[in-house]
Structure formats: C-alpha cells, structure tokens
Design an enzyme around this catalytic site. Sequence first.
Site, PDB file in Angstrom:
ATOM      1  CD  GLU A 135       0.998  -6.718   8.287  1.00  0.00           C
ATOM      2  OE1 GLU A 135       1.678  -5.848   7.669  1.00  0.00           O
ATOM      3  OE2 GLU A 135       0.096  -7.476   7.685  1.00  0.00           O
ATOM      4  N   PRO A 136       3.821  -5.754  13.650  1.00  0.00           N
ATOM      5  CG  PRO A 136       4.030  -6.176  15.884  1.00  0.00           C
ATOM      6  CD  PRO A 136       3.144  -6.526  14.814  1.00  0.00           C
ATOM      7  N   GLY A 137       7.033  -4.344  13.428  1.00  0.00           N
ATOM      8  CA  GLY A 137       8.385  -4.835  13.142  1.00  0.00           C
ATOM      9  C   GLY A 137       9.361  -3.928  14.260  1.00  0.00           C
ATOM     10  NE  ARG A 138      10.579   2.082  12.770  1.00  0.00           N
ATOM     11  CZ  ARG A 138      11.217   2.556  11.703  1.00  0.00           C
ATOM     12  NH1 ARG A 138      12.493   2.743  11.901  1.00  0.00           N
ATOM     13  NH2 ARG A 138      10.902   2.741  10.947  1.00  0.00           N
ATOM     14  NE  ARG A 153      15.934   3.171  10.510  1.00  0.00           N
ATOM     15  CZ  ARG A 153      15.469   4.374  11.078  1.00  0.00           C
ATOM     16  NH1 ARG A 153      16.201   4.700  11.866  1.00  0.00           N
ATOM     17  NH2 ARG A 153      14.263   4.996  10.875  1.00  0.00           N
ATOM     18  CB  CYS A 155      34.674   6.001  -1.098  1.00  0.00           C
ATOM     19  SG  CYS A 155      36.309   5.066  -0.224  1.00  0.00           S
TER      20      CYS A 155
HETATM   21  N1  LLP Z   1       3.924  -4.624   7.340  1.00  0.00           N
HETATM   22  C1  LLP Z   1       4.166  -3.994   6.195  1.00  0.00           C
HETATM   23  C2  LLP Z   1       3.336  -4.199   4.933  1.00  0.00           C
HETATM   24  C3  LLP Z   1       5.319  -3.290   6.038  1.00  0.00           C
HETATM   25  O1  LLP Z   1       5.536  -2.653   4.923  1.00  0.00           O
HETATM   26  C4  LLP Z   1       6.023  -2.953   7.253  1.00  0.00           C
HETATM   27  C5  LLP Z   1       7.397  -2.132   7.205  1.00  0.00           C
HETATM   28  C6  LLP Z   1       5.558  -3.491   8.382  1.00  0.00           C
HETATM   29  C7  LLP Z   1       4.572  -4.228   8.396  1.00  0.00           C
HETATM   30  C8  LLP Z   1       6.378  -3.177   9.511  1.00  0.00           C
HETATM   31  O2  LLP Z   1       6.552  -1.756   9.990  1.00  0.00           O
HETATM   32  P1  LLP Z   1       7.142  -1.334  11.320  1.00  0.00           P
HETATM   33  O3  LLP Z   1       6.079  -1.898  12.402  1.00  0.00           O
HETATM   34  O4  LLP Z   1       8.555  -1.898  11.509  1.00  0.00           O
HETATM   35  O5  LLP Z   1       7.084   0.211  11.243  1.00  0.00           O
HETATM   36  N2  LLP Z   1      13.600   0.829   6.507  1.00  0.00           N
HETATM   37  C9  LLP Z   1      12.859   1.724   7.250  1.00  0.00           C
HETATM   38  C10 LLP Z   1      11.467   1.194   7.563  1.00  0.00           C
HETATM   39  C11 LLP Z   1      10.591   0.626   6.219  1.00  0.00           C
HETATM   40  C12 LLP Z   1       9.372  -0.030   6.788  1.00  0.00           C
HETATM   41  C13 LLP Z   1       8.935  -0.891   5.433  1.00  0.00           C
HETATM   42  N3  LLP Z   1       7.437  -1.638   5.871  1.00  0.00           N
HETATM   43  C14 LLP Z   1      13.467   2.524   8.472  1.00  0.00           C
HETATM   44  O6  LLP Z   1      14.577   1.957   8.476  1.00  0.00           O
HETATM   45  O7  LLP Z   1      12.905   3.337   8.862  1.00  0.00           O
END
Ligand code: LLP
Length: 414
Positions: free
Chosen positions: A273-276, A312, A342
Amino acid sequence: MTAFPTLNGLLHTENVALADIARTYQTPTYVYSRQALTTAFEQFQSGLTGHDHLICFAVKANPSLAILNLFARLGAGFDIVSGGELARVLAAGGDPQKVVFSGVGKSHAEIHAALEAGIFCFNVESTNELQRIQQVAADMGKIAPVSLRVNPNVDAKTHPYISTGLKNNKFGVAFEDAHGLYKQAAQMPNIAVHGVDCHIGSQITELSPFLDALDKVLGLVDALATENIHIQHIDVGGGVGITYSDETPPDFKAYTAAIMQKLAGRQVKVLFEPGRALVGNAGVLLTKVEYLKPGETKNFAIVDAAMNDLMRPALYDAYHRISTIAPSAAPVQTYEVVGPVCESGDFLGHDRDLAIAEGDYLAIHSAGAYGMSMASNYNTRGRAAEVLVDGEQTHLIREREQIADLFKLERLLP
Ligand code: LLP
C-alpha cells in the site's frame, strides 16, 4: 535522479520549464511529472516480477483523478479509507476488484458501497467493525472478503503523528487478540477470511521495522494454518519513506527484495500500500514571492502559498526543500518562507538561503504526497491548481478553486 532538474539555470520537469507553468497557470500550483509517477510505479513493481502481487496505491497521498487514472492504467490497485476515495477510484477508472479498504471508522454506507462495488478486501480494524461488515453483507446477501489489520506493536521510528503500529495507536487489532478474532471471523456466515494486513506507519526510513512486523505476521499466519484458517494474501501496508533533505530510505529494490525473501517458499499473494513513495518526489508546489519583509531578527519572504495549501510544515514541522526556478540577480539572504495565513505556524520553511526579489517564483519540493490531499480553505483561500507535465505538454488536471465555489453550499438565515 531528480524529476525536477535545472537546465540552463531554469528548473524543469520533463521538457517544460516551471517558469512557463507559473506564467500560464499562475500560482500557487502543484506540478507533477507523469514520467516520475510512472517510473516510481514501475520501479516498485520491478522487484516483484514472478511473484503474485498487487500494488495498491494509498489514495490519501494524492487523490487526483488524473493520477489515479494513470496508476490504474499501469495496473495498480488502490488502498482506500473512505467512501469518497472509493468513488474517486471508480471515477478514475480503477478496478474495484483491486481495491482494499482500510480505516478504523467504516460506516454502514461505506461498507455497503464497497460490497456493492465488489472490492478485493476489507482491512478490518476491530471486532465491532467485523460484526458490522457481517451484518451489512448478510442484509445484502453477499460474502465480504476480509483481512484483519493486526497491530504488531513495532516502533516504526517515525514522527509520532504518523506512527500507527504501536500498542497505544487507534489502528488495527491488538496482536494478542488477532488469533481469536480470526477464529470468530471464520465462523461468520457472510465473512470470508482472505488475508492479513499490517501497516505500521509512514515515512519509515529503515528496513528493520517492516521486517520485524512481517515476522510477527508470519507467525500468526502459521498459527492460523494449524487451525485450518488459510491466509491467501499478506498485505504489508505502505510506509516507505522518501528523501526530503538527507534521509536515506531503502530503495524499492532493497525493500521489495527483503520482503520477498521473508515470503520465500510461501504460496501467498503479497499486497503493498505505498503512497508517499510513489508520488512524493514527483510533485512540487509552485509559489510566487509577494513581499520581502525585513524584520529585526528575521527576514520574511511572504509567498502566495500557505499552510492551507501545504500543511506538512505547520503540522509536523516537516522539512521541504525550497528553491528558485530561475536565476536571479538579487543577493542571497536568509529568509523565513511564510504564507499569508493569519497564524504564526503558517510557514513553509525556516532559515532558507535564497536569492529572490518580489515577483520571483519558488518551488517547494517533495510536495506530491500529502500536499494537495491535505489542503483546506482556511482563511477562505481557494485551493491551488494542479498541472501534470507529460513530455512537452502540460495538462491542467484540476482548476484553481474560485472564491464563489467556497461558499456555494452555504445559506443566509431567512
Ligand atoms: N496504508 C494505510 C492503512 C495508511 O494509513 C497509509 C498512510 C498508507 C497505507 C500509506 O502510507 P505511505 O506509503 O504514504 O507512507 N499526512 C502524513 C502521512 C499520513 C499517513 C497516513 N497513512 C504526512 O504528510 O506525512
């Protein structure tokens, strides 16, 4: 290799100078590179050749329809956490059979919509949620595929706000309770136990927390097998970090190799489940310097992007590199780069050495993940435009929000 190189003094992505984008679309504007997005996905996938796998992009990192559509075309699945994200995935042409649904607070309506769409799996985060899914599935005459999201109590060694795998976090089922809950799930008539899931946090820059968590998950999988509960897929979650300044996260090859090594010899599908890691460094936020304001102790560069555009820094004290996008004759000075909102917490960067004059543009780097997705309308500011660059072409993938949009759902008192 950076997706935003400087050529002849001008910051580019692919074949387009960011200065041209700023002139054409104004600022603040998020800019993404199609090639960088594609390369990230393909590199992640390349370590998985020959293994049964599914890469579920975590929609929350960047829910742009165009970006979801791009990943869908590359064969991605999606990790969603709301009915809204499900609707986006479907609107973007994503395959519901490649969707996993995470999150601690799934409502009746969301569970219903996900069963209706025919998603791949629910990542269940509590006993009561499991019962609710059983109930909704029974009412609909369906069988719900589930994994339990187990909380392995592993320290992801990241910012406490984005660490999720510790005992004191709200996420997942406590590791000690998972076995018993799987036995209950296996007895439920409208539940089909398919997998196990684990996500320990975000912006993780070491391999060991992932592997420690996976060891615990595999112990559970083996224990369940002795009870005739056979796990068909293991979802290892997301969380791989990126370089914002000098972090050295594991590269995709090392990460996937380490995971696959642990799974060697097992007949199990693996989900990620990669996001970032797929989008973070494929995007920047372009902004214009409105004012230079010398102060007694600090010089301020007041720009037209703010904490409502990129939250962030204000929320996590996160560092984003900030650079000019074109040469400037101005002297280098040290600035607090701040927005017009503000709040004293409305900053984008502290103590940045920049050669800038009013009217110049800046790029705030590594803004492709959790940038636009966390934007708000605070101070009644419309959200930024989004542009995707593809070779020589630029595509406006989201128009700048207009002021009238911001209160069109509101009503005056009679
Ligand atoms: N799977 C689940 C269940 C998650 O909760 C998340 C992220 C991901 C996958 C993806 O994680 P990643 O690969 O992107 O690290 N707003 C914060 C990050 C919050 C992440 C929440 N969950 C930031 O700006 O650093």
